[in-house]
Design an enzyme around this catalytic site. Structure first.
Site, PDB file in Angstrom:
ATOM      1  CB  SER A  13     -12.928   0.359   0.128  1.00 58.63           C
ATOM      2  OG  SER A  13     -11.956   0.460  -0.894  1.00 58.63           O
ATOM      3  CB  SER A  33      -0.894   0.025   1.244  1.00 56.16           C
ATOM      4  OG  SER A  33      -1.789  -1.046   1.220  1.00 56.16           O
ATOM      5  N   GLY A  68      -5.377  -3.974  -7.886  1.00 63.57           N
ATOM      6  CA  GLY A  68      -6.580  -3.190  -7.612  1.00 63.57           C
ATOM      7  C   GLY A  68      -6.228  -1.835  -7.034  1.00 63.57           C
ATOM      8  CG  ASP A  96      -5.326  -7.528   1.602  1.00 63.05           C
ATOM      9  OD1 ASP A  96      -6.379  -7.719   0.955  1.00 63.05           O
ATOM     10  OD2 ASP A  96      -4.643  -6.495   1.481  1.00 63.05           O
TER      11      ASP A  96
HETATM   12  C1  S3P Z   1      -5.479  -1.530  -0.136  1.00 66.12           C
HETATM   13  C2  S3P Z   1      -6.722  -1.606   0.387  1.00 66.12           C
HETATM   14  C3  S3P Z   1      -7.472  -2.866   0.547  1.00 66.12           C
HETATM   15  C4  S3P Z   1      -6.584  -4.096   0.384  1.00 66.12           C
HETATM   16  C5  S3P Z   1      -5.613  -3.952  -0.737  1.00 66.12           C
HETATM   17  C6  S3P Z   1      -4.729  -2.733  -0.533  1.00 66.12           C
HETATM   18  C7  S3P Z   1      -4.849  -0.205  -0.292  1.00 66.12           C
HETATM   19  O1  S3P Z   1      -8.481  -2.894  -0.423  1.00 66.12           O
HETATM   20  O2  S3P Z   1      -7.363  -5.251   0.205  1.00 66.12           O
HETATM   21  O3  S3P Z   1      -4.802  -5.100  -0.830  1.00 66.12           O
HETATM   22  O4  S3P Z   1      -3.616  -0.130  -0.463  1.00 66.12           O
HETATM   23  O5  S3P Z   1      -5.560   0.802  -0.218  1.00 66.12           O
HETATM   24  P1  S3P Z   1      -9.890  -2.176  -0.119  1.00 66.12           P
HETATM   25  O6  S3P Z   1      -9.531  -0.832   0.332  1.00 66.12           O
HETATM   26  O7  S3P Z   1     -10.655  -2.108  -1.394  1.00 66.12           O
HETATM   27  O8  S3P Z   1     -10.535  -3.033   0.913  1.00 66.12           O
END
Ligand code: S3P
Length: 443
Positions: free
Chosen positions: A167, A22, A94, A320
């Site tokens: 999220s 992140s 994502g 996660d």
């Molecule tokens: C993340 C947020 C999470 C997590 C992803 C990393 C981020 O997703 O599952 O691996 O870096 O902001 P969500 O915010 O959609 O839950």
């Protein structure tokens, strides 16, 4: 690539896991919005983060690797990206895709974004809906999926948005777009998700305020069009990667493993709390601050684990980590119930279904009830194992079932194990140095 994990005994040793995914994505993207050179150390050089670096290059940002985990970014300022001459391929990521949409929102050019099969199946509407309210146009596949064209605008409207999901990806995309809008953009989420965006942007000079309401919801506001200062980022180790050696050691009687320098931001440590509630011996040593985050060395001792109830409200802080938690729950004494896991259905794979199917194939007793995952532990006896599990382009599924192979009676083989490279290069070497027995097998 196929990897096979054979049963192993207690784990021992000291390990350091790669930089936080992140924070790595964010350090690259946020550096791009400052004017001048930022330096990053400890960057996770996994495929997800490299996809973000390549996308930034296509947007006219100079990104250079100067050593292992050491990178420089010549930022172009808020709103200074250039129209890309080609499609932006965010790979499996994502976070890369959704945050990048927020970044692109405030530029008056059109870009096209795609990703791998997994990313192309994931819902982007959660980000497109608020960004559209700010004035961005989208042309995407049905179900708001990638590939999609993003039609940005320099005239973004600041909004006040109530996110239906907790999220950090949604929150961050809106805040990044808000940086480009004239005025204050506000986002509320039902429960606080990881706050790296808020911390890092505030550190770079943005005006960011956060407030938790009595009902537990979090409201974050950002003031648009600041001048961001270039910075030096030191990326701490990823608690979501530390989860694998920590869980593997906690479940193996007699283990003693130290995982050094792990980011212990309270919005990321739900797994460690849960394992301690199960009876695991996890101690934090040398708490210190690294790059604005608290880090600690985690000392883990393996032993008897009890079944546990994980409340839905804890999900954002361990979103996660459910795959590996469900693996160790399979050997616990008693039943574990993990509540409120609907978000797991839209991760790199449908993690609720993938874990339930894989655990059952390994001989564990599992049920899905609504959005809850229920695992009936064996009381310390190894489950059967002896199966092949398809990782379904999901790194955390791959690593979780390799942990399972170590604690089952028969080896577990993981198909598509190259997915691990998205977040944890060096996983096999590091785990084997602690005593696991993971090796590549011919297809
Ligand atoms: C993340 C947020 C999470 C997590 C992803 C990393 C981020 O997703 O599952 O691996 O870096 O902001 P969500 O915010 O959609 O839950």
């Amino acid at each position: 690539m196929q990897l096979r994990a054979a049963p192993c005994g207690a784990l021992a040793g000291t390990v350091r896991v790669p930089g936080d995914k992140s924070i790595s994505h964010r350090s690259l993207m946020f550096s791009a919005m400052a004017v001048g050179e930022s330096r990053i150390e400890g960057l996770l050089e996994g495929e997800d983060v490299l996809a973000t670096a390549h996308a930034l290059e296509k947007l006219g940002v100079e990104v250079a690797r100067t050593g292992e985990g050491a990178w420089t970014v010549h930022g172009v300022g808020v709103g200074g990206l250039a129209e890309p001459a080609d499609v932006l391929d965010m790979g499996n990521a994502g976070t890369g895709a959704r945050l990048m949409m927020g970044l692109l929102a405030g530029h008056s050019f059109t870009s096209v974004m795609t990703g791998d099969r997994s990313l192309r199946s994931r819902p982007m509407g959660r980000v497109m809906t608020p960004l559209a309210k700010m004035g961005v146009g989208f042309v995407g596949r049905s179900g708001n999926r990638l590939p999609a064209a993003i039609v940005g605008t320099r005239e973004l409207l600041p909004i006040t948005y109530q996110s239906p999901v907790a999220s950090a990806q949604v929150k961050s995309a809106i805040l990044l777009a808000g940086l480009h809008a004239q005025g204050i953009t506000t986002v509320t989420e039902p429960l606080p998700s990881r706050d790296h965006t808020e911390r890092m942007l505030a550190h770079m000079g943005a005006t960011v305020t956060s407030e938790t309401a009595p009902d537990g919801s979090l409201t974050v506001s950002i003031t648009g069009r600041p001048e961001l200062r270039p910075s030096s980022f030191l990326v701490p180790s990823d608690p979501s990667s530390a989860a694998f050696p920590v869980a593997a050691a906690a479940v193996a009687e007699g283990s003693r493993v130290v995982v050094e320098g792990v980011c212990v931001n309270p919005l990321r440590t739900g797994l460690f709390t849960t394992l301690m509630e199960m009876g695991a011996g996890i101690m934090e040593q040398n708490r210190r601050t690294v790059g604005g985050e608290t880090v600690a060395d985690l000392v883990v001792r393996g032993g008897r684990l009890e079944g546990v109830e994980v409340p839905a409200g804890r999900a954002p802080s361990m979103i996660d980590e459910y795959p590996v938690l469900s693996v160790v729950a399979a050997l616990a004494h008693g039943t574990s119930r993990m509540r409120g896991l609907s978000e797991l259905r839209v991760k790199e794979s449908d993690r609720l279904a993938t874990m339930a199917e894989g655990l059952a194939a390994c001989g564990a007793a599992v049920e899905i009830e609504g959005d809850d995952l229920i695992v009936h532990g064996t009381g310390g006896r190894p489950v059967r194992g002896g199966v092949t599990i398809d990782a379904k382009l999901d790194h955390r599924i791959a690593m979780s079932f390799l942990v399972m192979g170590g604690i089952a009676r028969e080896p577990v083989t993981v198909l598509g194990a190259e997915a691990i490279l998205t977040s944890f290069p060096g996983f096999v070497e590091r785990m084997n140095a602690l005593g696991t027995s993971i090796a590549e097998v011919a297809a």
